[in-house]
Design an enzyme around this catalytic site. Structure first.
Site, PDB file in Angstrom:
ATOM      1  N   GLY A  38       0.818  -1.216   0.000  1.00 27.59           N
ATOM      2  CA  GLY A  38       0.000   0.000   0.000  1.00 27.59           C
ATOM      3  C   GLY A  38       0.847   1.260   0.000  1.00 27.59           C
ATOM      4  O   GLY A  38       0.442   2.293  -0.552  1.00 27.59           O
ATOM      5  N   SER A  39       2.031   1.188   0.586  1.00 23.02           N
ATOM      6  CA  SER A  39       2.931   2.349   0.574  1.00 23.02           C
ATOM      7  C   SER A  39       3.669   2.433  -0.765  1.00 23.02           C
ATOM      8  O   SER A  39       3.900   3.532  -1.291  1.00 23.02           O
ATOM      9  CB  SER A  39       3.951   2.241   1.715  1.00 23.02           C
ATOM     10  OG  SER A  39       3.294   2.198   2.957  1.00 23.02           O
ATOM     11  N   SER A  82       6.844   4.128   4.140  1.00 27.68           N
ATOM     12  CA  SER A  82       6.312   2.949   4.818  1.00 27.68           C
ATOM     13  C   SER A  82       5.312   3.430   5.848  1.00 27.68           C
ATOM     14  O   SER A  82       5.677   4.146   6.791  1.00 27.68           O
ATOM     15  CB  SER A  82       7.418   2.155   5.512  1.00 27.68           C
ATOM     16  OG  SER A  82       6.842   1.210   6.393  1.00 27.68           O
ATOM     17  N   GLU A 214      -6.137  -7.664  -1.095  1.00 29.02           N
ATOM     18  CA  GLU A 214      -6.038  -7.458   0.360  1.00 29.02           C
ATOM     19  C   GLU A 214      -7.415  -7.343   1.035  1.00 29.02           C
ATOM     20  O   GLU A 214      -7.599  -7.844   2.132  1.00 29.02           O
ATOM     21  CB  GLU A 214      -5.206  -6.213   0.656  1.00 29.02           C
ATOM     22  CG  GLU A 214      -3.763  -6.357   0.212  1.00 29.02           C
ATOM     23  CD  GLU A 214      -2.870  -5.244   0.706  1.00 29.02           C
ATOM     24  OE1 GLU A 214      -2.389  -4.464  -0.140  1.00 29.02           O
ATOM     25  OE2 GLU A 214      -2.655  -5.117   1.914  1.00 29.02           O
ATOM     26  N   HIS A 230      -0.021  -7.706 -27.296  1.00 25.74           N
ATOM     27  CA  HIS A 230       1.215  -8.317 -27.794  1.00 25.74           C
ATOM     28  C   HIS A 230       1.597  -9.566 -27.008  1.00 25.74           C
ATOM     29  O   HIS A 230       2.701 -10.076 -27.178  1.00 25.74           O
ATOM     30  CB  HIS A 230       2.344  -7.280 -27.778  1.00 25.74           C
ATOM     31  CG  HIS A 230       2.017  -6.112 -28.659  1.00 25.74           C
ATOM     32  ND1 HIS A 230       2.334  -6.074 -29.996  1.00 25.74           N
ATOM     33  CD2 HIS A 230       1.330  -4.974 -28.396  1.00 25.74           C
ATOM     34  CE1 HIS A 230       1.881  -4.945 -30.522  1.00 25.74           C
ATOM     35  NE2 HIS A 230       1.269  -4.260 -29.573  1.00 25.74           N
ATOM     36  N   LYS A 321       5.709 -11.233   7.007  1.00 25.71           N
ATOM     37  CA  LYS A 321       6.586 -10.265   7.689  1.00 25.71           C
ATOM     38  C   LYS A 321       7.397 -10.928   8.806  1.00 25.71           C
ATOM     39  O   LYS A 321       8.496 -10.493   9.124  1.00 25.71           O
ATOM     40  CB  LYS A 321       5.767  -9.065   8.195  1.00 25.71           C
ATOM     41  CG  LYS A 321       5.401  -8.117   7.047  1.00 25.71           C
ATOM     42  CD  LYS A 321       4.777  -6.813   7.472  1.00 25.71           C
ATOM     43  CE  LYS A 321       4.569  -5.923   6.246  1.00 25.71           C
ATOM     44  NZ  LYS A 321       3.877  -4.672   6.509  1.00 25.71           N
TER      45      LYS A 321
END
Ligand code: F6R
Length: 331
Positions: A38-39, A82, A214, A230, A321
């Protein structure tokens, strides 16, 4: 969660209240906008707007990674974005930027980056804490655009942002209603989703994919014409499953874009895929990108509601994370 998107008007007002600071003295060779998820999406918007601004002299690159490109150095400007201030990839980028002596601006609401930037006297903008990073898009994007405008590197001016505020006030209700309608159609069709659009709107497709990932917890494919014509177009000749629906995003003021998209739609129609359309509103590209992103953001939340899913929770990102601490280590 809906209220975070409806709060974009307040995000614009807050950004306007601090417009003009911080201001840098720099003529960068390259502007790098870095961050993840998102950042990281902020960079896509800024690069799109810079690329469309007549006479803009500064290349804008987007880095969604844990390494800065080798060519970024002392004459460049790096935005380290962030929302949480703790994302490991972004912290690696931050450390690299400091080591290379690059002019660095931090945009965050909290965490390591806020504390470290404050401690070192590095310019930073603190955005409103306590909401989902992806819903703080407008405040983070306007923070970066503010720094650029305040430093004579204008892509979007304060006047444009005032206009954006009025535009959002006029269209918020419409955007909400359209989002509800789109979510209901997607839910009823119950097929895999493609977001299709024409250049230069790829950022809406990328952001839209992330939002449906998300908030609604579904995978999404992106098709952007003319590049689509293409490669992807051939993939549609014999897909493994024909269970697809299309969300087509178009700019009615872009004659060539509209024609390219019309052609694209003939291929989907031949395949029998249902098509849902979004015609962008707005008098300039900033307004159009924000409008499209707002409608899709709200639609992704509404789809989650229809599916009985919590749009806010991103359990798998939390799991990643944890894992990435081992993989990348402390910067
Ligand atoms: C969560 C979200 C994620 C985060 C990403 C990076 O709302 O959108 O994509 O943005 O995991 O975290 P931050 O933004 O805190 O650096």
């Amino acid at each position: 969660m809906e209220e975070y998107y409806l709060g974009w008007i307040e995000q614009v007002e807050k950004s306007l209240s601090r417009w003009g600071e911080p201001s840098l003295i720099i003529t960068p060779r390259v502007i790098a906008v870095t961050g993840m998820g998102g950042s990281g999406c902020v960079g896509d918007y800024i690069a799109t707007l810079a690329g469309l601004k007549h006479g803009y002299r500064y290349p804008v690159i987007v880095v969604k990674n844990y390494r800065l490109p080798s060519y970024i150095g002392g004459n460049d400007l790096v935005f380290v974005i962030s929302y949480s201030g703790n994302t490991l990839e972004t912290r690696h980028i931050y450390r690299e930027a400091l080591e290379r002596g690059v002019e660095t601006v931090v945009i965050t609401s909290n965490g390591f980056l806020e504390e470290d930037a404050a401690g070192r006297g590095i310019p930073y903008i603190k955005v409103t804490p306590g909401i989902a990073p992806r819903t703080a898009l407008l405040e983070m994007m306007l923070a970066a655009l503010n720094v650029l405008d305040s430093s004579n590197l204008t892509i979007v001016s304060k006047e444009d942002v005032i206009k954006l505020k009025n535009f959002l006030k006029e269209t918020m209700r419409d955007a909400y209603n359209l989002a509800v309608e789109i979510a209901e159609k997607i839910y009823r069709n119950s097929k895999n989703l493609v977001i299709a659009t024409h250049s230069p709107l790829e950022v809406i497709a990328i952001r839209g994919k992330n939002e449906f990932n998300e908030n609604s917890k579904i995978p999404v494919k992106i098709d952007v014409t003319p590049e689509w014509a293409h490669n992807d177009i051939v993939g549609w000749e014999k897909p493994l499953t024909t269970d697809w629906q299309v969300l087509a995003v178009k700019d009615p003021d872009d004659t060539r874009g509209m024609k390219l998209l019309e052609f694209m739609e003939t291929i989907y129609r031949d395949k029998g895929f249902p098509i849902i359309e979004i015609e962008l509103k707005g008098s300039n590209m900033l307004e159009k990108l924000v409008y499209g992103s707002l409608v899709i953001g709200l639609a992704s939340v509404k789809l989650a509601r229809l599916r009985g899913i919590d749009p806010l929770k991103t359990t798998s990102i939390t799991r990643y994370k944890e894992a990435v601490k081992e993989i990348l280590g402390e910067p």
